[in-house]
Design an enzyme around this catalytic site. Structure first.
Site, PDB file in Angstrom:
ATOM      1  N   GLY A  83       0.874  -1.189   0.000  1.00 29.32           N
ATOM      2  CA  GLY A  83       0.000   0.000   0.000  1.00 29.32           C
ATOM      3  C   GLY A  83       0.901   1.225   0.000  1.00 29.32           C
ATOM      4  N   SER A  84       0.319   2.406   0.258  1.00 29.25           N
ATOM      5  CA  SER A  84       1.196   3.581   0.358  1.00 29.25           C
ATOM      6  C   SER A  84       1.995   3.413   1.657  1.00 29.25           C
ATOM      7  CB  SER A  84       0.344   4.850   0.448  1.00 29.25           C
ATOM      8  OG  SER A  84      -0.441   4.794   1.630  1.00 29.25           O
ATOM      9  N   GLY A  86       3.525   1.082   3.036  1.00 27.02           N
ATOM     10  CA  GLY A  86       3.645  -0.122   3.836  1.00 27.02           C
ATOM     11  C   GLY A  86       2.967  -1.323   3.227  1.00 27.02           C
ATOM     12  N   GLU A  87       3.256  -2.508   3.800  1.00 25.40           N
ATOM     13  CA  GLU A  87       2.707  -3.774   3.288  1.00 25.40           C
ATOM     14  C   GLU A  87       1.309  -4.005   3.846  1.00 25.40           C
ATOM     15  OE1 GLU A  87       6.669  -6.637   2.834  1.00 25.40           O
ATOM     16  OE2 GLU A  87       5.055  -7.126   4.238  1.00 25.40           O
ATOM     17  N   VAL A  88       0.429  -4.458   2.973  1.00 29.36           N
ATOM     18  CA  VAL A  88      -0.945  -4.779   3.389  1.00 29.36           C
ATOM     19  C   VAL A  88      -1.097  -6.304   3.447  1.00 29.36           C
ATOM     20  CG1 VAL A  88      -3.379  -4.535   2.786  1.00 29.36           C
ATOM     21  CG2 VAL A  88      -1.765  -2.690   2.241  1.00 29.36           C
ATOM     22  N   LYS A 103      -2.163  -2.736   7.568  1.00 27.56           N
ATOM     23  CA  LYS A 103      -1.018  -2.184   6.840  1.00 27.56           C
ATOM     24  C   LYS A 103       0.065  -1.862   7.856  1.00 27.56           C
ATOM     25  CE  LYS A 103      -0.954   1.997   4.795  1.00 27.56           C
ATOM     26  NZ  LYS A 103      -1.157   2.999   3.709  1.00 27.56           N
ATOM     27  N   ASP A 188      -4.632  10.070  -3.919  1.00 23.44           N
ATOM     28  CA  ASP A 188      -4.131   8.871  -4.596  1.00 23.44           C
ATOM     29  C   ASP A 188      -5.300   8.023  -5.086  1.00 23.44           C
ATOM     30  OD1 ASP A 188      -1.801   6.102  -3.913  1.00 23.44           O
ATOM     31  OD2 ASP A 188      -2.323   7.189  -5.744  1.00 23.44           O
TER      32      ASP A 188
HETATM   33  O1  LIG Z   1      -3.999   2.307   3.798  1.00 21.76           O
HETATM   34  C1  LIG Z   1      -4.337   1.126   4.394  1.00 21.76           C
HETATM   35  C2  LIG Z   1      -4.502   1.030   5.761  1.00 21.76           C
HETATM   36  C3  LIG Z   1      -4.865  -0.174   6.329  1.00 21.76           C
HETATM   37  C4  LIG Z   1      -5.034  -1.290   5.511  1.00 21.76           C
HETATM   38  F1  LIG Z   1      -5.380  -2.445   6.072  1.00 21.76           F
HETATM   39  C5  LIG Z   1      -4.877  -1.217   4.129  1.00 21.76           C
HETATM   40  C6  LIG Z   1      -4.527  -0.009   3.557  1.00 21.76           C
HETATM   41  N1  LIG Z   1      -4.338   0.176   2.185  1.00 21.76           N
HETATM   42  C7  LIG Z   1      -4.824  -0.681   1.253  1.00 21.76           C
HETATM   43  N2  LIG Z   1      -5.499  -1.817   1.458  1.00 21.76           N
HETATM   44  C8  LIG Z   1      -5.821  -2.444   0.280  1.00 21.76           C
HETATM   45  C9  LIG Z   1      -6.552  -3.692   0.311  1.00 21.76           C
HETATM   46  C10 LIG Z   1      -7.038  -4.175   1.529  1.00 21.76           C
HETATM   47  C11 LIG Z   1      -7.788  -5.361   1.544  1.00 21.76           C
HETATM   48  N3  LIG Z   1      -8.024  -6.057   0.390  1.00 21.76           N
HETATM   49  C12 LIG Z   1      -7.540  -5.580  -0.787  1.00 21.76           C
HETATM   50  C13 LIG Z   1      -6.807  -4.403  -0.868  1.00 21.76           C
HETATM   51  C14 LIG Z   1      -5.423  -1.805  -0.878  1.00 21.76           C
HETATM   52  S1  LIG Z   1      -4.600  -0.366  -0.424  1.00 21.76           S
END
Ligand SMILES: Oc1ccc(F)cc1Nc1nc(-c2ccncc2)cs1
Length: 347
Positions: A83-84, A86-88, A103, A188
């Protein structure tokens, strides 16, 4: 106010709290934790690192003895994506079995804006942020889990039918309408950051890692003019480092519509490098509007891809245009999951 009381209580523990406490808390965390982060770097065992933060009211994610640690109260399952910042991953609460997404962000790269902006939002068009924890040198954000993203759907199907593309665009514009009211700009907007419900009918904005708050004139409070977001979807005012506001998200949402209709990101079929120079100097990418799309869809893109943000349509105006275009093509009739259609290469 009562938020400061909450701050005192929260230090060094994980508590059920109200989102309003998140922002000042994480500004404080960001500051003093950077100092602490250095000596913590060598500490790795889960039990020795400090664990503090806020899980917003939620009976499905349960801190135990005011701690919520990875590998103990919750476990990570599969990696989802970068993700932005960090790892999701998808994750699960050990006691309740509740599934969610997390994340993990290195403290040095954590922008308290992601929490500050997101925790103020409550909308059916925005994925719910459940809470934020600092664990040693990482910050972990907890979010409602969704089955997949619009980016994945476009990749699977090559490109999307016009009605489905307009359907998702109108939902994203509804989300942007709400963000305008809450004085937040996402910065974004793209298919990868639009998540879908199981049946693919509903979409939700997520990933506020680049989000900024707006002042009463609708200009970004952060004052930073560094380029943010995904290059192919950046608005001209962003690449030129000019003051930015909510209209930047409208431009990006139209880049997302072109991506859904064509199956490829705008600009990339015509240019390879330093797209930001093209975005600043070239006319808007209206030549990328597919020849077979309806005139009202072309109207949506012309109104949303105005280079001058003042002339550009607002999220509200563009949503009405998108809904009229959807009606003109006969409403939403295509199923979300459907056949693969070859992306439209340069004709
Ligand atoms: O900014 C966050 C803060 C907390 C999170 F848990 C995730 C993100 N960012 C993203 N999550 C996803 C995603 C999640 C779940 N399934 C498919 C895609 C795509 S970008």
């Amino acid at each position: 106010g009562d938020c400061s009381l909450a701050l005192a209580g929260l230090r060094g523990s994980v508590s059920q709290g109200d989102p309003c406490y998140a922002r000042p808390f994480f500004n404080a965390v960001e500051r003093d934790a950077r100092e602490e982060a250095d000596e913590l770097d060598e500490l790795s065992a889960a039990d020795s690192v400090s664990n503090e933060g806020i899980i917003f009211y939620n009976d499905k994610i349960q801190p135990v003895d005011s701690e919520y640690k990875e590998g103990r109260e919750f476990i990570l399952s599969n990696f989802i994506k970068e993700g932005s910042y960090g790892e999701v991953h998808s994750a699960q609460d050990v006691n309740t079995g509740f599934r969610f997404a997390v994340k993990k962000i290195a403290l040095k790269r954590f922008s308290s804006e992601e929490v500050g902006a997101w925790s103020a939002l409550r909308s059916p068009c925005v994925v719910e942020l459940f809470g934020v924890i600092r664990e040693g040198t990482n910050v972990v954000l907890f979010m409602d889990h969704k089955s997949g993203s619009l980016g994945q759907l476009i990749a699977e199907r090559g490109r999307l039918p016009e009605d489905l593309s307009l359907h998702y665009h109108s939902q994203v514009l509804t989300g942007l309408e709400y963000l305008v009211k809450k004085k937040v700009v996402h910065l974004d907007i793209k298919a990868d950051n639009v998540l879908l419900s199981e049946d693919g009918r509903d979409s939700f904005l997520c990933d506020f890692g680049h989000a900024e708050r707006l002042d009463n004139q609708g200009q970004s409070l952060s004052g930073s003019n560094d380029m943010k977001g995904t290059e192919t979807h950046m608005a001209p005012e962003i690449v030129k480092g000019e003051p930015r506001g909510a209209k930047a998200d409208v431009w990006s949402s139209c880049c997302m519509l072109l991506h859904a209709l064509n199956g490829c990101q705008p600009w990339t079929r015509y240019y390879t490098c330093r797209l930001y120079l093209k975005i600043a100097d070239e006319p808007p990418p209206l030549r990328e509007i597919p020849p077979d799309c309806s005139p009202l869809t072309a109207e949506v893109l012309k109104a949303g891809l105005q280079k001058d943000p003042v002339k550009r349509a607002s999220a509200s105006d563009l949503k009405e245009k998108a809904l009229r275009a959807l009606k003109e093509v006969g409403g939403l009739t295509s199923p979300a999951r459907g056949p693969h259609t070859e992306p439209l290469y340069v004709v």
